[in-house]
Design a protein around this motif. Structure first.
Motif, PDB file in Angstrom:
ATOM      1  N   GLY A 159     -22.427  -1.984  15.677  1.00 27.82           N
ATOM      2  CA  GLY A 159     -23.066  -1.493  16.642  1.00 27.82           C
ATOM      3  C   GLY A 159     -22.059  -0.968  17.929  1.00 27.82           C
ATOM      4  O   GLY A 159     -20.910  -0.831  17.843  1.00 27.82           O
ATOM      5  N   PHE A 160     -22.940  -0.348  18.702  1.00 29.74           N
ATOM      6  CA  PHE A 160     -22.144   0.169  20.049  1.00 29.74           C
ATOM      7  C   PHE A 160     -22.244  -0.518  21.057  1.00 29.74           C
ATOM      8  O   PHE A 160     -21.764  -0.088  22.357  1.00 29.74           O
ATOM      9  N   SER A 161     -23.157  -1.478  21.466  1.00 31.79           N
ATOM     10  CA  SER A 161     -23.204  -2.350  22.425  1.00 31.79           C
ATOM     11  C   SER A 161     -23.324  -3.966  22.059  1.00 31.79           C
ATOM     12  O   SER A 161     -23.657  -4.352  20.880  1.00 31.79           O
ATOM     13  N   LYS A 162     -22.846  -4.888  22.962  1.00 28.00           N
ATOM     14  CA  LYS A 162     -22.703  -6.320  22.636  1.00 28.00           C
ATOM     15  C   LYS A 162     -24.301  -6.499  22.828  1.00 28.00           C
ATOM     16  O   LYS A 162     -24.611  -7.487  21.950  1.00 28.00           O
ATOM     17  N   GLU A 163     -24.837  -5.928  23.586  1.00 31.56           N
ATOM     18  CA  GLU A 163     -26.569  -6.357  23.436  1.00 31.56           C
ATOM     19  C   GLU A 163     -27.202  -6.023  22.217  1.00 31.56           C
ATOM     20  O   GLU A 163     -28.003  -6.944  21.675  1.00 31.56           O
ATOM     21  N   ALA A 164     -26.842  -4.816  21.690  1.00 34.68           N
ATOM     22  CA  ALA A 164     -27.460  -4.636  20.296  1.00 34.68           C
ATOM     23  C   ALA A 164     -27.037  -5.555  19.157  1.00 34.68           C
ATOM     24  O   ALA A 164     -28.144  -6.107  18.419  1.00 34.68           O
ATOM     25  N   ILE A 165     -26.080  -6.098  19.494  1.00 31.89           N
ATOM     26  CA  ILE A 165     -25.510  -6.946  18.431  1.00 31.89           C
ATOM     27  C   ILE A 165     -25.904  -8.550  18.600  1.00 31.89           C
ATOM     28  O   ILE A 165     -26.462  -9.112  17.766  1.00 31.89           O
ATOM     29  N   ALA A 166     -26.174  -8.819  19.875  1.00 29.38           N
ATOM     30  CA  ALA A 166     -26.618 -10.150  20.366  1.00 29.38           C
ATOM     31  C   ALA A 166     -28.209 -10.123  19.797  1.00 29.38           C
ATOM     32  O   ALA A 166     -28.745 -11.224  19.422  1.00 29.38           O
TER      33      ALA A 166
END
Ligand code: MN
Length: 293
Positions: A252-259
């Protein structure tokens, strides 16, 4: 021209005695074009009663690209696909917004030899609907004493049937008695080459099996000598425009999306669906490291 960078893959134990050489990502080179993961599995002879059995696990933001050299594997996914893959064939699963799958050896106590690759999806495809395609026949031809199989992209007037979303090249080259080839390259691409068996010489430098050669953009040809019994994987691609985050089975492009994906898989959210029929237990997502900037 930039020198060829020699990268030693690290060895990862995947269970059931299956050791893989992981060339991408490495500390020295995260990606080659959109290719963001390369595991070389085997060749391994499983003892009687054992095989590869990977329980249900999710993916987002990437394509999984399985290139099978020896063995038979059955893929099952949460779209309802059940597909056997045999040597010389490709399974290409596009995770997009989210999918789950299992992989099982069909018969235990057999030989397995495969390359498992991931392709990062570009930003406008990250959230697309998941999809799966199986390719029983890939473009194959001979050049002198070498056998070539085009896995992705366009090369020598041929185009691979695999659906990719970035400018990419995937090429398998093999020779029984050895061969010398001049391979035309796209100078806008960076390239990576790894012998899977045997050895290969690139412009006089020898690379053994599981040694990865990275070449920066700017080359329009490659003089390659395959040793007897060699099989080599050549990857290429336009340098990926944006750095990607990779964690567990997510891109992904953001930690939030992966979390969010991690939490949804752990809670059994409908995002990833359900896989029926695999032999190994569903995998748990490991806890995320704390989100720091
Ligand atoms: Mn997978």
């Amino acid at each position: 021209m930039s020198p060829i960078v020699r990268i030693t893959p690290h060895t990862v134990e995947l269970g059931s005695g299956l050791k893989v050489h992981r060339a991408l990502p490495s500390r020295h080179q995260r990606m080659v074009g959109a290719w963001c993961f390369l595991d070389h599995a085997g060749p391994v002879d499983f003892p009687p009663g054992q095989g590869m059995h990977v329980g249900a696990h999710p993916h987002i933001g990437l394509q999984t690209f399985t290139w099978l050299i020896e063995g038979d594997i059955v893929h099952r996914d949460s779209l309802g696909n059940e597909q056997v893959i045999r040597p010389g064939q490709v399974n290409l699963m596009t995770a997009g917004h989210g999918i789950a799958h299992t992989e099982d050896s069909i018969a235990d106590g057999q030989r397995l030899h495969a390359a498992q690759l991931w392709i990062a999806l570009p930003p406008d495809q990250q959230d697309r609907a998941p999809a799966f395609e199986h390719h029983a026949e890939m473009p194959r031809w001979d050049e002198g004493d070498a056998r070539l199989t085009l896995l992705a992209g366009t090369h020598a007037g041929r185009t691979a049937p695999t659906t990719v979303h970035s400018p990419l090249l995937g090429l398998d080259l093999a020779s029984d008695k050895g061969a010398t080839l001049d391979i035309a390259l796209n100078p806008a691409f960076e390239h990576g080459l790894m012998p899977l068996t045997g050895h290969a010489d690139i412009e006089g430098e020898t690379f053994q099996a599981d040694e990865f050669a990275y070449m920066a953009p700017g080359r329009d040809t490659l003089r390659l000598r395959l040793g007897a019994g060699a099989r080599v994987l050549l990857l290429g691609g336009e340098p990926f425009a944006r750095p990607v985050l990779m964690w567990w089975n997510f891109v992904g492009f953001s930690k939030e999306a992966i979390a969010q994906a991690q939490a949804q898989w752990q809670s059994g959210d409908a995002r990833f669906g359900v896989v029926d029929g695999g032999r190994a237990p569903r995998l748990a997502a490991p806890p995320m490291p704390s989100l720091r900037d």
